[in-house]
Scaffold this motif. Sequence first.
Motif, short mmCIF file in Angstrom:
data_model
loop_
_atom_site.label_atom_id
_atom_site.label_comp_id
_atom_site.label_asym_id
_atom_site.label_seq_id
_atom_site.Cartn_x
_atom_site.Cartn_y
_atom_site.Cartn_z
N TYR A 204 0.84 -1.20 0.00
CA TYR A 204 0.00 0.00 0.00
C TYR A 204 0.88 1.25 0.00
CZ TYR A 204 -4.43 -2.41 0.86
OH TYR A 204 -5.57 -3.19 0.74
N TYR A 205 0.56 2.18 -0.88
CA TYR A 205 1.32 3.43 -0.99
C TYR A 205 0.35 4.62 -1.07
CZ TYR A 205 5.26 0.41 -2.31
OH TYR A 205 6.25 -0.55 -2.34
N PRO A 206 0.70 5.72 -0.42
CA PRO A 206 -0.19 6.90 -0.49
C PRO A 206 -0.18 7.58 -1.85
CG PRO A 206 1.76 7.41 0.79
CD PRO A 206 1.79 5.93 0.54
N LEU A 207 0.83 7.28 -2.69
CA LEU A 207 0.95 7.95 -3.98
C LEU A 207 1.63 7.01 -4.97
CD1 LEU A 207 0.68 10.69 -5.59
CD2 LEU A 207 2.98 11.24 -4.74
N ALA A 208 1.24 7.08 -6.22
CA ALA A 208 1.92 6.33 -7.27
C ALA A 208 2.26 7.27 -8.41
CB ALA A 208 1.03 5.19 -7.78
N MET A 209 3.44 7.08 -8.99
CA MET A 209 3.91 7.95 -10.06
C MET A 209 4.64 7.15 -11.14
SD MET A 209 5.53 11.32 -8.23
CE MET A 209 4.49 12.67 -7.66
N GLY A 210 4.33 7.47 -12.39
CA GLY A 210 5.11 6.97 -13.50
C GLY A 210 6.28 7.90 -13.77
N GLN A 211 7.03 7.62 -14.83
CA GLN A 211 8.23 8.41 -15.11
C GLN A 211 7.91 9.87 -15.45
OE1 GLN A 211 7.54 5.28 -16.15
NE2 GLN A 211 9.39 4.16 -16.80
N TYR A 212 6.91 10.10 -16.27
CA TYR A 212 6.56 11.47 -16.64
C TYR A 212 6.01 12.23 -15.42
CZ TYR A 212 4.40 15.33 -19.30
OH TYR A 212 4.04 16.56 -19.79
N PRO A 405 6.84 24.56 -24.04
CA PRO A 405 6.74 23.38 -24.93
C PRO A 405 8.02 22.56 -24.93
CG PRO A 405 5.87 25.34 -26.03
CD PRO A 405 6.53 25.82 -24.76
N LYS A 406 9.13 23.18 -24.56
CA LYS A 406 10.40 22.45 -24.52
C LYS A 406 10.32 21.26 -23.56
CE LYS A 406 12.64 25.38 -27.20
NZ LYS A 406 13.14 25.00 -28.53
N PHE A 407 9.55 21.43 -22.48
CA PHE A 407 9.45 20.37 -21.48
C PHE A 407 8.84 19.10 -22.06
CE2 PHE A 407 7.59 18.13 -17.86
CZ PHE A 407 8.62 18.18 -16.93
N ASP A 408 7.97 19.26 -23.05
CA ASP A 408 7.32 18.11 -23.67
C ASP A 408 7.94 17.73 -25.01
OD1 ASP A 408 5.56 17.57 -21.67
OD2 ASP A 408 3.82 18.48 -22.62
N ASP A 409 9.16 18.16 -25.24
CA ASP A 409 9.84 17.80 -26.48
C ASP A 409 9.86 16.27 -26.63
OD1 ASP A 409 11.87 19.05 -28.66
OD2 ASP A 409 12.62 17.10 -28.01
N SER A 410 9.71 15.80 -27.87
CA SER A 410 9.61 14.37 -28.12
C SER A 410 10.85 13.59 -27.68
CB SER A 410 9.33 14.11 -29.60
OG SER A 410 10.36 14.65 -30.41
N SER A 415 7.43 7.04 -24.47
CA SER A 415 7.97 5.74 -24.04
C SER A 415 9.45 5.58 -24.35
CB SER A 415 7.18 4.61 -24.71
OG SER A 415 7.25 4.72 -26.12
N SER A 416 9.96 6.29 -25.34
CA SER A 416 11.38 6.19 -25.67
C SER A 416 12.14 7.47 -25.32
CB SER A 416 11.54 5.89 -27.18
OG SER A 416 10.95 6.92 -27.96
N GLY A 417 11.49 8.37 -24.58
CA GLY A 417 12.12 9.63 -24.22
C GLY A 417 13.00 9.53 -22.98
N LEU A 418 13.70 10.60 -22.68
CA LEU A 418 14.64 10.62 -21.57
C LEU A 418 13.97 10.49 -20.21
CD1 LEU A 418 17.55 13.16 -22.24
CD2 LEU A 418 17.70 10.72 -21.73
N TYR A 419 12.75 11.02 -20.05
CA TYR A 419 12.09 10.89 -18.76
C TYR A 419 11.89 9.41 -18.41
CZ TYR A 419 10.82 15.84 -19.41
OH TYR A 419 10.86 17.19 -19.62
N THR A 420 11.47 8.63 -19.38
CA THR A 420 11.29 7.20 -19.15
C THR A 420 12.62 6.53 -18.86
OG1 THR A 420 9.34 7.11 -20.59
CG2 THR A 420 10.52 5.04 -20.22
N GLU A 421 13.65 6.87 -19.64
CA GLU A 421 14.96 6.25 -19.47
C GLU A 421 15.59 6.61 -18.13
OE1 GLU A 421 18.51 4.16 -20.47
OE2 GLU A 421 16.48 4.12 -21.31
N VAL A 422 15.55 7.88 -17.79
CA VAL A 422 16.26 8.34 -16.59
C VAL A 422 15.52 7.94 -15.31
CG1 VAL A 422 16.94 10.38 -15.28
CG2 VAL A 422 17.44 10.24 -17.72
N PHE A 423 14.24 8.28 -15.20
CA PHE A 423 13.54 7.99 -13.95
C PHE A 423 13.30 6.49 -13.78
CE2 PHE A 423 12.57 12.51 -14.46
CZ PHE A 423 12.89 12.96 -13.18
#
Length: 449
Positions: A204-212, A405-410, A415-423
């Motif tokens: 049980y967790y109070p919060l869940a987060m994906g990479q983004y 918009p830079k924050f959401d750069d492809s 799924s293949s972006g840096l947020y997924t890879e890094v986090f």
Amino acid sequence: MMKKLSLAMAVLLAGSLTACTGNAGKDVSKEAQSKESTTAKSEDTTSGPVTLTFNWWGGDSRHEATKKAVDAFMAKYPDIKVEVNFGAWTDWETARALEFQSGTAADLSQINMDWISNYDANGDTFLDLNTVSDVIDLTQYDSALLDRSKDSKGGLAGVPIAETGRIFYWDKTTFDEAGIDTPKSLAELRAAGATFKEKLGDDYYPLAMGQYDRAIFMTFYLQAKYKEAIFSDEGKFNFTQDQIKDGIEFIQSLEADHVIPSIKTVDGDGAASFDVNEKFIGGKYAGILEWDSSASKFKKALGDARELVVGEEFKDLADGSDTGVFTKISMLYAISAKSQHPKEAAMLLNFLVNDPEGIEIIGTERGIPASKVALEQLTKADKINPMTGDAHKKVLEAAEFSMSPKFDDSSLKGSSGLYTEVFGGVSYGDYSAEDGAKMLFNGFSNVSN
């Protein structure tokens, strides 16, 4: 740069949480139809039969509402025929990118914010809507939103349809089972991690987060702590590698405190998103950080057995005075610079966002509208979901920055972006926080102006 809150919008949204009579929608519609500002501002005439093309993406409910609105527009303007093209998001941008590059784009398109910089870098893909301001009632939009919708030449590349931001949603039922209130601060959230583990169990967790989600919450933390946006209004990346490392370590501390499950745990759930994740549906993941426009989706996922409530934006991420929250323009309407019928395309655009009939049909299918007259009409007609309205009001009141918009750069998002890879990599233990910080720093720097 600090984002100025649209107090008028917040006040209007407060009204959306009060009850209205069953006939309110009809009364407001009739009243709104008498307002000249909501209809096309120039003479509603065409030079003869005209055919327009109109592209958008979304789900079934958006498709049905938009097709109905288009039919109403054609009934109002019999000389204008509209051919529509719509579909799901998958592969949608790739197809539209080819059209933008080849000059074969639809007369009117629903676009994402980053499409302005990605496909209109020279300011010649999308029409400067100031040139059709005699048709589109631009006075219905906050000037700050219009400023954020400009192209490289200073032209208005699109009309913002809606503004959105992230906020916490809590499964109050699970917190009740743990014997504690839903958290109103980071300190309370950290304490909830230990309580959940002790009273409810390790899963049980109070919060869940994906990479983004983690990238966004890290950014809230950094912006609150260092008092500046991750990207400036001009698209310049503002943080150092050490500051990014600080942000990654902050996210990892939430794992260490049993606040959020690891990415390995979330991946093991086998769900594409939290609204279809059995651990969220069953109350084991008792919180999410999601868009204010997503309230009804997650409430529906929980069903009647569990109570979902809108949370608060935290002010203790740093020194107790800032939230670090940013908002973004969720989508826009843009007219092709190569359209042979820009006036008629502008008439259709204005009908969808400012005309009483179009407003009533579209409703909130593209989020709570940025158009002042649309917001007023839907609020008075009690057409805004109370939970969505509450979430949106809280986001606007807490927001201090605008998402570039830079924050959401492809290269970063997806799924293949840096947020997924890094986090994902840091959570799995494949990378150290220092490794991840270097990768993200380089990625942010590469997309910076």
